[in-house]
Design a protein around this motif. Structure first.
Motif, mmCIF file in Angstrom:
data_model
loop_
_atom_site.group_PDB
_atom_site.id
_atom_site.type_symbol
_atom_site.label_atom_id
_atom_site.label_comp_id
_atom_site.label_asym_id
_atom_site.label_seq_id
_atom_site.Cartn_x
_atom_site.Cartn_y
_atom_site.Cartn_z
ATOM 1 N N ALA A 15 0.823 -1.207 0.000
ATOM 2 C CA ALA A 15 0.000 0.000 0.000
ATOM 3 C C ALA A 15 0.858 1.258 0.000
ATOM 4 C CB ALA A 15 -0.927 -0.009 1.213
ATOM 5 N N ALA A 16 1.968 1.223 0.746
ATOM 6 C CA ALA A 16 2.869 2.378 0.779
ATOM 7 C C ALA A 16 3.493 2.622 -0.599
ATOM 8 C CB ALA A 16 3.959 2.163 1.825
ATOM 9 N N LEU A 18 2.177 1.781 -3.511
ATOM 10 C CA LEU A 18 1.136 2.316 -4.394
ATOM 11 C C LEU A 18 0.850 3.779 -4.083
ATOM 12 C CD1 LEU A 18 -1.438 -0.627 -4.635
ATOM 13 C CD2 LEU A 18 0.306 0.058 -6.286
ATOM 14 N N HIS A 19 0.832 4.110 -2.794
ATOM 15 C CA HIS A 19 0.606 5.506 -2.410
ATOM 16 C C HIS A 19 1.706 6.397 -2.978
ATOM 17 C CE1 HIS A 19 -0.114 9.088 0.020
ATOM 18 N NE2 HIS A 19 1.135 9.010 0.436
ATOM 19 N N ALA A 20 2.955 5.958 -2.844
ATOM 20 C CA ALA A 20 4.069 6.754 -3.371
ATOM 21 C C ALA A 20 4.022 6.821 -4.890
ATOM 22 C CB ALA A 20 5.392 6.158 -2.900
ATOM 23 N N PHE A 22 1.409 6.601 -6.950
ATOM 24 C CA PHE A 22 0.295 7.364 -7.506
ATOM 25 C C PHE A 22 0.354 8.848 -7.133
ATOM 26 C CE2 PHE A 22 -1.949 3.186 -7.900
ATOM 27 C CZ PHE A 22 -2.149 3.258 -9.270
ATOM 28 N N THR A 23 1.321 9.234 -6.342
ATOM 29 C CA THR A 23 1.521 10.641 -5.994
ATOM 30 C C THR A 23 2.933 11.042 -6.408
ATOM 31 O OG1 THR A 23 2.370 10.137 -3.776
ATOM 32 C CG2 THR A 23 -0.012 10.363 -4.001
ATOM 33 N N TYR A 26 6.962 9.477 -4.886
ATOM 34 C CA TYR A 26 7.992 8.561 -5.371
ATOM 35 C C TYR A 26 9.165 9.293 -6.028
ATOM 36 C CZ TYR A 26 6.750 9.036 -10.335
ATOM 37 O OH TYR A 26 6.563 9.509 -11.602
ATOM 38 N N GLY A 42 4.153 -2.824 -5.858
ATOM 39 C CA GLY A 42 3.109 -2.668 -4.853
ATOM 40 C C GLY A 42 1.974 -3.653 -5.062
ATOM 41 N N ILE A 102 4.482 6.921 4.259
ATOM 42 C CA ILE A 102 3.178 7.392 3.815
ATOM 43 C C ILE A 102 2.908 8.828 4.269
ATOM 44 C CG2 ILE A 102 0.687 7.026 4.036
ATOM 45 C CD1 ILE A 102 1.278 4.035 4.301
#
Length: 253
Positions: A15-16, A18-20, A22-23, A26, A42, A102
């Motif tokens: 999840a971390a 994917l969060h990085a 999609f924003t 990263y 992810g 996150i």
């Protein structure tokens, strides 16, 4: 950790990522071109976590069913208490770096690293043709490469716009810098250009500037590694917000 806890940690890591991915977070860690691989990683971790949790749930149901069958077949047997080895709760501290990833965006490398590391300007394999626009917005690494290794022939007398952050050497001389990277922030190294001309009287390290001006044939040497640092003739300088991607990826292209 038991398998359920391992699945939970895998899920949080996925999840971390994917969060990085999609924003813009990263971009503080890896180059933009690695975003698809980051997202894929992810997804793989989350799928592995869900598969592990399902396997453990299914195994627990089978063990419970087998135990009930055994009890019905041997009603006079005394039940033997299972000795459950509990994992230390401190092991859950392993998830704290995930929440930091996150919730906290680390700052990009800046002037502190730049003034302590020699310029990493490398001779390019080739120089692409520049657009005909005037003024021309050009990357700092691209400008430095053309100024040093092409001696400004492809730049001519055109008006140029270059963006970077300010770093001051021990004497207070200003450099405009971008951190160039191959893969990730861990291998980022500075590429510097020296400023001359109409420079603002007060410059703060790590301030991002867009400078407009022209190619200068002057060059100096980096005191750290004796690498070449070209000059830029400034006619206008204005502060700008930190860009979405603070690193320059044209270094190895």
């Amino acid at each position: 950790m038991n398998r359920q806890a391992q699945a939970a940690v895998l899920f949080l890591i996925g999840a971390a990522l994917l969060h990085a991915g999609f924003t813009n977070l990263y971009l503080r860690y890896v180059k933009a071109g690695l975003q698809p691989l980051l997202l894929l990683s992810g997804v793989v971790l989350i799928v592995a976590a869900l598969a592990t949790a399902w396997y453990e749930w299914r195994r627990a149901r089978l063990e419970k069913a087998n135990a009930e069958t055994h009890d019905e077949a041997h009603p006079t047997d005394e039940a033997h208490a299972d000795h459950v080895h509990r994992e230390p709760r401190i092991s859950w501290l392993l998830v704290l770096p995930l929440f930091a990833l996150i919730l906290v965006a680390p700052p990009a490398l800046g002037s502190y690293s730049a003034v302590r590391t020699g310029t990493a300007l490398m001779k390019p394999y080739g120089l692409s043709k520049l657009p005909a626009s005037d003024p021309l917005t050009i990357g700092l690494v691209d400008y430095a490469s053309r100024a040093v290794y092409d001696h400004g022939h492809s730049l001519g007398t055109r008006q140029l716009k270059v963006t970077g952050f300010i770093a001051l050497d021990k004497s207070g001389a200003p450099y405009l810098v971008r951190m160039a990277l191959n893969c990730c922030a861990a291998d980022a190294q500075p590429v510097k250009i020296a400023l001359t001309g109409k420079i603002p009287p007060v410059l703060q390290p790590d301030t991002w500037l867009e400078v407009t001006g022209t190619y200068s044939p002057r060059q100096t040497k980096d005191p750290i590694n004796n690498g070449p640092i070209p000059y830029f003739q400034v006619s206008l300088a204005k502060p700008v917000p930190t860009p979405k991607d603070p690193y320059d990826e044209s270094w190895n292209q």
